[in-house]
Design an enzyme around this catalytic site. Structure first.
Site, PDB file in Angstrom:
ATOM      1  N   ASP A  41      -3.046   7.909   8.184  1.00 34.47           N
ATOM      2  CA  ASP A  41      -4.150   7.104   8.714  1.00 34.47           C
ATOM      3  C   ASP A  41      -3.701   6.093   9.763  1.00 34.47           C
ATOM      4  O   ASP A  41      -4.394   5.130  10.028  1.00 34.47           O
ATOM      5  CB  ASP A  41      -4.875   6.384   7.576  1.00 34.47           C
ATOM      6  CG  ASP A  41      -3.945   5.470   6.782  1.00 34.47           C
ATOM      7  OD1 ASP A  41      -2.793   5.268   7.210  1.00 34.47           O
ATOM      8  OD2 ASP A  41      -4.376   4.954   5.730  1.00 34.47           O
ATOM      9  N   HIS A  55      -0.030   4.675   7.161  1.00 39.09           N
ATOM     10  CA  HIS A  55       0.521   5.276   5.942  1.00 39.09           C
ATOM     11  C   HIS A  55       0.902   6.727   6.223  1.00 39.09           C
ATOM     12  O   HIS A  55       0.448   7.316   7.209  1.00 39.09           O
ATOM     13  CB  HIS A  55      -0.501   5.216   4.799  1.00 39.09           C
ATOM     14  CG  HIS A  55      -0.974   3.829   4.508  1.00 39.09           C
ATOM     15  ND1 HIS A  55      -2.220   3.368   4.880  1.00 39.09           N
ATOM     16  CD2 HIS A  55      -0.348   2.796   3.903  1.00 39.09           C
ATOM     17  CE1 HIS A  55      -2.352   2.107   4.506  1.00 39.09           C
ATOM     18  NE2 HIS A  55      -1.225   1.723   3.926  1.00 39.09           N
ATOM     19  N   SER A  78       0.796  -1.228   0.000  1.00 38.39           N
ATOM     20  CA  SER A  78       0.000   0.000   0.000  1.00 38.39           C
ATOM     21  C   SER A  78       0.828   1.277   0.000  1.00 38.39           C
ATOM     22  O   SER A  78       0.356   2.315  -0.472  1.00 38.39           O
ATOM     23  CB  SER A  78      -0.944   0.016   1.200  1.00 38.39           C
ATOM     24  OG  SER A  78      -0.231  -0.153   2.409  1.00 38.39           O
TER      25      SER A  78
END
Length: 373
Positions: A338, A341, A43
């Site tokens: 978040d 990240h 991610s």
């Protein structure tokens, strides 16, 4: 003293000659040598793979730069985006995306939650680990390389051929990697202890080395490999393991040590690959140290803003009413986006540091990370 000084002069001159030769090889006639980037990871470098394969992300993801969600787990650009920009290349499209895509300058094979090795159900419950683990990403690349050339040969100069890389692009491209974090964190979040995870690290890194070898056999020669981030500084880790011993900047020390252990194994593995493949340039990039610097200077570089109950883009109940959490106020002064990240601002800060080569082994700047041809 005189001998030491003479050695220093000779070494500096040799270094200058090496960098000059590298510059000539990487910048023939003043042009950048990387016609494309092929990225592998999870991610932290996902530019739309998860969104294309599963479900679109919601605002405020993407709001800072793009004004809408773009499949990035961030308010704006990722490190891979700053990489393409610095090399005057377009942003990488996800391999998973089949709509109006131009792959002539490379492709991104990442998908959020991906790991280096496939985590089985007895380690991580089904549905929490991506099936797009690194060996599958490699297989997708291999298929892409073969099929793209078939299309180019049979399509001649059609629109389809123009959207795909030339054969020579694959050997001249930069291959970037940002993966390994989930192999550690997903196990942690499902009740494995650090002591239980440590013995698996050599096996995880060995799987990674095999992918580098396979790509080399496919013609890849330039590799840019990020180590894993300071896990113990993640708000998600700090809130999940509140009793963990803290270091001087209030990061969870045991989890940073876990990341350091993984990074040491990875660095040693890449050093062995450099010996095995002298015709390749394999650069280990210490992203851990670049990002940890942010936590040692919180007032200068910003700080994180995180709550398990109120993640940006999520829904929470306030006085019995469901509302969507808006953007964290001014993410340009925040580190964490978040909880796991990073913000665009933090990504830009880290990229500016590591792209110089000062955090790399060997200490090669990004633009000179090609192998002399």
């Amino acid at each position: 003293m005189h001998g030491s000084y003479q050695y220093h002069i000779q070494f500096s001159f040799s270094s200058f000659i090496w960098f000059y030769n590298q510059f000539q090889s990487c910048f023939p006639l003043g042009k950048l040598s990387f016609p494309a980037i092929f990225n592998f990871g999870a991610s932290n470098s996902d530019t739309g793979g998860y969104a294309a394969a599963f479900i679109q992300l919601k605002s405020p993801n993407g709001d800072t730069l793009f004004g809408m969600p773009t499949g990035r787990f961030c308010d704006g650009r990722l490190i891979v985006d700053f990489t393409t920009e610095s090399l005057d290349l377009p942003f990488l499209s996800s391999y998973q995306n089949s709509l109006a895509i131009n792959f002539s300058h490379g492709s991104n094979f990442t998908t959020a939650s991906s790991t280096i090795r496939l985590l089985t159900a007895n380690v991580v419950p089904y549905g929490h680990a991506s099936q797009f683990y690194l060996p599958l990403q490699y297989l997708q690349f291999a298929q892409f390389k073969n099929r793209s050339q078939i299309i180019r040969r049979h399509g001649d100069m059609t629109i389809y051929a123009s959207l795909l890389p030339r054969e020579e692009t694959f050997s001249k491209a930069l291959y970037t990697f940002d993966i390994g974090q989930n192999d550690l964190t997903q196990s942690l979040f499902f009740n494995m202890t650090i002591v239980q995870i440590l013995p698996a690290i050599p096996n995880i890194v060995n799987h990674f080395s095999n992918i580098i070898k396979n790509l080399y056999n496919f013609g890849a020669r330039s590799f840019w490999v990020y180590n894993t981030r300071p896990l113990g500084c993640f708000p998600k880790i700090l809130t999940s393991f509140p009793l963990a011993e803290k270091d001087s900047v209030i990061c969870a020390k045991p989890y940073n040590l876990l990341a350091q252990r993984f990074n040491a194994e990875l660095k040693n593995a890449l050093a062995r690959l450099m010996i095995e493949f002298p015709l390749a340039t394999i650069v280990y990039v210490d992203l851990y140290s670049a990002l940890y610097f942010l936590y040692t200077h919180p007032t200068k570089n910003g700080k994180y803003n995180y709550s398990e109950e109120a993640i940006c883009g999520g829904n929470i109940s306030v006085n019995g009413k469901s509302i969507t959490v808006g953007s964290c106020k001014d993410p340009s002064v925040r580190v964490s986006w978040d909880g796991v990240h990073f913000t665009e601002a933090a990504n830009k800060f880290a990229f500016d540091l590591v792209s110089t080569g000062d955090f790399s082994d060997p200490p090669i700047p990004l633009k000179l990370a090609c192998h002399p041809r």
